[in-house]
Scaffold this motif. Structure first.
Motif, PDB file in Angstrom:
ATOM      1  N   SER A   1     -25.888   5.670   0.279  1.00  0.00           N
ATOM      2  CA  SER A   1     -26.415   7.031   0.304  1.00  0.00           C
ATOM      3  C   SER A   1     -25.358   7.987   0.830  1.00  0.00           C
ATOM      4  CB  SER A   1     -27.653   7.089   1.209  1.00  0.00           C
ATOM      5  OG  SER A   1     -28.113   8.411   1.319  1.00  0.00           O
TER       6      SER A   1
ATOM      7  N   ASN B   1     -26.651  -3.937   5.440  1.00  0.00           N
ATOM      8  CA  ASN B   1     -27.339  -3.972   4.151  1.00  0.00           C
ATOM      9  C   ASN B   1     -27.374  -2.575   3.529  1.00  0.00           C
ATOM     10  OD1 ASN B   1     -29.281  -2.728   5.722  1.00  0.00           O
ATOM     11  ND2 ASN B   1     -30.970  -3.989   4.985  1.00  0.00           N
ATOM     12  N   GLY B   2     -26.560  -1.672   4.101  1.00  0.00           N
ATOM     13  CA  GLY B   2     -26.460  -0.327   3.564  1.00  0.00           C
ATOM     14  C   GLY B   2     -25.303   0.442   4.174  1.00  0.00           C
TER      15      GLY B   2
ATOM     16  N   ILE C   1     -28.033  -0.720  -0.064  1.00  0.00           N
ATOM     17  CA  ILE C   1     -28.317   0.702  -0.283  1.00  0.00           C
ATOM     18  C   ILE C   1     -27.091   1.540   0.073  1.00  0.00           C
ATOM     19  CG2 ILE C   1     -29.739   2.644   0.486  1.00  0.00           C
ATOM     20  CD1 ILE C   1     -31.974   0.545   0.969  1.00  0.00           C
TER      21      ILE C   1
END
Length: 109
Positions: A7, A78-79, A5
């Motif tokens: 953002s 993982n992001g 992910i």
């Protein structure tokens, strides 16, 4: 396939940050191509978008982003949240594109 992910915000709806791993980063330096530079110079006379540079910078942003993701994965993330881009001139006719953000471990809420 593992979900990763990205953002630009500090929070991701439906996820919680369970671990902050540090700054993930990726960069590339791109120089102008003589042939494209000539075409860009002609476009500059006529006005309008300089497509040769737009394409070059879009490619450079993607490379920097992929390098940042790879760095984050190497850290165990993982992001990446708070993703930002920066650019700077490093030499005559060359620019650095830098992508960075906070590498995190996210879990679904």
């Amino acid at each position: 396939m593992e979900e990763f992910i990205l953002s630009t915000t500090e929070n991701v709806p439906g996820y919680k940050v369970v671990k902050v791993l540090g700054i993930a980063r990726g960069a590339t330096v791109r120089a102008k191509h003589l042939g494209k530079d000539i075409l860009a110079g002609l476009r500059n006379i006529a006005g309008g978008e300089v497509k040769e540079y737009t394409e070059m910078l879009a490619e450079a942003r993607e490379i920097a982003l992929q390098r940042m993701i790879q760095h984050a994965k190497e850290m165990g993330a993982n992001g990446v949240i708070g993703v930002r881009f920066m650019t700077s001139a490093v030499a005559s006719g060359a620019a650095e594109i830098f992508a960075y953000g906070t590498a995190v471990v996210l879990e679904k809420e």
